[in-house]
Design an enzyme around this catalytic site. Structure first.
Site, PDB file in Angstrom:
ATOM      1  CE  LYS A  74     -94.718  -7.183  22.007  1.00 35.75           C
ATOM      2  NZ  LYS A  74     -94.063  -5.914  21.780  1.00 35.75           N
ATOM      3  CE1 TYR A 116     -88.333  -8.697  14.622  1.00 35.35           C
ATOM      4  CE2 TYR A 116     -88.885 -10.160  12.801  1.00 35.35           C
ATOM      5  CZ  TYR A 116     -89.151  -9.655  14.056  1.00 35.35           C
ATOM      6  OH  TYR A 116     -90.240 -10.120  14.752  1.00 35.35           O
ATOM      7  CE1 TYR A 146     -89.005  -8.463  18.745  1.00 32.13           C
ATOM      8  CE2 TYR A 146     -89.743 -10.734  18.638  1.00 32.13           C
ATOM      9  CZ  TYR A 146     -89.804  -9.441  18.178  1.00 32.13           C
ATOM     10  OH  TYR A 146     -90.655  -9.110  17.159  1.00 32.13           O
TER      11      TYR A 146
HETATM   12  C1  LIG Z   1     -90.323 -11.424  23.172  1.00 30.97           C
HETATM   13  C2  LIG Z   1     -90.276  -9.973  22.862  1.00 30.97           C
HETATM   14  N1  LIG Z   1     -89.386  -9.211  23.517  1.00 30.97           N
HETATM   15  C3  LIG Z   1     -89.268  -7.897  23.267  1.00 30.97           C
HETATM   16  C4  LIG Z   1     -90.075  -7.271  22.339  1.00 30.97           C
HETATM   17  C5  LIG Z   1     -89.862  -5.821  22.085  1.00 30.97           C
HETATM   18  O1  LIG Z   1     -90.746  -5.013  22.790  1.00 30.97           O
HETATM   19  P1  LIG Z   1     -91.183  -3.630  22.145  1.00 30.97           P
HETATM   20  O2  LIG Z   1     -91.932  -4.001  20.900  1.00 30.97           O
HETATM   21  O3  LIG Z   1     -92.041  -2.996  23.169  1.00 30.97           O
HETATM   22  O4  LIG Z   1     -89.981  -2.853  21.814  1.00 30.97           O
HETATM   23  C6  LIG Z   1     -91.022  -8.021  21.635  1.00 30.97           C
HETATM   24  C7  LIG Z   1     -91.861  -7.376  20.619  1.00 30.97           C
HETATM   25  O5  LIG Z   1     -92.554  -7.960  19.864  1.00 30.97           O
HETATM   26  C8  LIG Z   1     -91.126  -9.406  21.911  1.00 30.97           C
HETATM   27  O6  LIG Z   1     -92.008 -10.179  21.263  1.00 30.97           O
END
Ligand SMILES: Cc1ncc(COP(=O)(O)O)c(C=O)c1O
Length: 330
Positions: free
Chosen positions: A49, A260, A286
């Site tokens: 981010k 999730y 993630y």
């Molecule tokens: C650690 C992490 N990796 C990957 C993502 C996924 O990225 P995107 O939201 O652009 O798909 C997020 C999203 O919050 C994240 O916090």
């Protein structure tokens, strides 16, 4: 607009490092594995981010905002990084978080508090459904709120990942064997849309399998279609001449497990293996799941040993503390 003419606020440290993971590769009897360390992007313990917020908050400053609102899960990395950036820029920060306020404040939530963010608990609504009402309330008190979309996934956030792939391409110059795949976590879609646009821009013949993190559809829209639309509108914003179809959205939904934020055996293995082979921390929601995807793709032979593969580390390790029991249980 082009990447260089978009408003931008520097928040992190770029380029992020590119490293090779020889021990992990050996442990999996797999191809050479590289890692793009966006977990080291700076801004409150790093993550993907940082890149998105440089463009999104650049726009907020141009618009004269004095506060920002965004949304996410209680352990949202996006919210933590937005809160940190807002603190750095002297903006008030409001976070609309899913669920109820937990008894224990830890992980990302602890950091949100330290950055002075105001948390609004939204029950089932963890994807920003309540942002418009909050914005109306803040405007009524004379504030100028700027809405940062869920996950930072609008055209500006995706543009940041167009730049990111260009950054990686330069770092890979001189690699004797071309990269076959780039594996990453895909959740709100901005990372994936940006990578897709950059792939066309660079005319790069590399596979981009996003590992799907979240089962949910967004406001009834199929996720793949949302990513397609975002890639198309991002290309338009940047003046990149490219047509996309659904077949360009490579998403692997085989590693969703129980959904999730539910840590399963495959995430536990991925987190431990990466920690113990390479001394690198993944996160439970993630990157742990995305690495489980990479491991599964290598073990099943869907990613062969013939071409190097890259894992995009998108951050998130602060959430480990909130998920300690789930990560440790077996
Ligand atoms: C650690 C992490 N990796 C990957 C993502 C996924 O990225 P995107 O939201 O652009 O798909 C997020 C999203 O919050 C994240 O916090």
């Amino acid at each position: 607009m082009t990447l260089t003419t978009l408003p931008r606020q520097s928040l992190g440290f770029f380029p992020t490092p590119l490293v090779e993971l020889p021990r992990l590769s050996r442990a999996l009897a797999g191809p050479p594995i590289f890692m793009k360390r966006d977990d080291l992007s700076g801004l409150a313990l790093g993550g993907n981010k940082t890149r998105k917020l440089e463009f999104i908050l650049g726009e907020a400053l141009v618009q004269g905002a004095d506060c920002v609102i965004t949304a996410g899960a209680a352990q949202s990395n996006h919210c933590r990084q937005t809160a940190a950036a807002a603190a750095q820029l002297g903006l008030e920060c409001h976070l609309v978080l899913g669920g109820e306020q937990p008894a224990e404040i830890t992980g990302n939530l602890l950091l949100d508090e330290l950055f002075g963010a105001q948390c609004h608990w939204a029950g089932e609504h963890r994807k920003g459904e309540d942002i418009p009402q909050l914005a109306t309330r803040l405007k009524a008190t004379g504030k100028k709120p700027f809405l940062v979309p869920y996950g930072g996934s609008n055209e500006l956030g995706a543009a940041a990942f167009v730049e990111a792939l260009c950054e990686l391409k330069q770092q890979l110059d001189g690699l004797s064997q071309p990269l076959g795949h780039i594996v990453f976590a895909s959740s709100s879609g901005g990372t994936q849309a940006g990578l897709m646009v950059a792939k066309k821009l660079l005319n790069w013949d590399v596979e981009l399998p996003g590992i799907k993190i979240d089962k949910d559809e967004s406001e009834g829209q199929i996720f793949e279609e949302m990513v397609l639309e975002l890639a198309t509108s991002t290309a338009r914003l940047l003046g990149v001449e490219a047509e996309f179809s659904l077949s360009d959205v490579q998403l692997n939904a085989d590693y969703l497990g129980q959904g999730y934020g539910v840590v399963g055996e495959s995430e536990r293995e991925a987190i431990r293996l990466t920690a113990q082979q390479e001394g690198i921390l993944l996160d439970p929601v993630y990157t742990g799941r995305a690495m489980a995807g990479l491991i599964g793709l290598i073990r099943s032979g869907k990613i062969g040993a013939d071409a190097p593969v890259l894992f995009w580390h998108t951050g998130g390790a602060p959430a480990l503390f909130a998920y300690a029991e789930d990560v440790l249980s077996s």
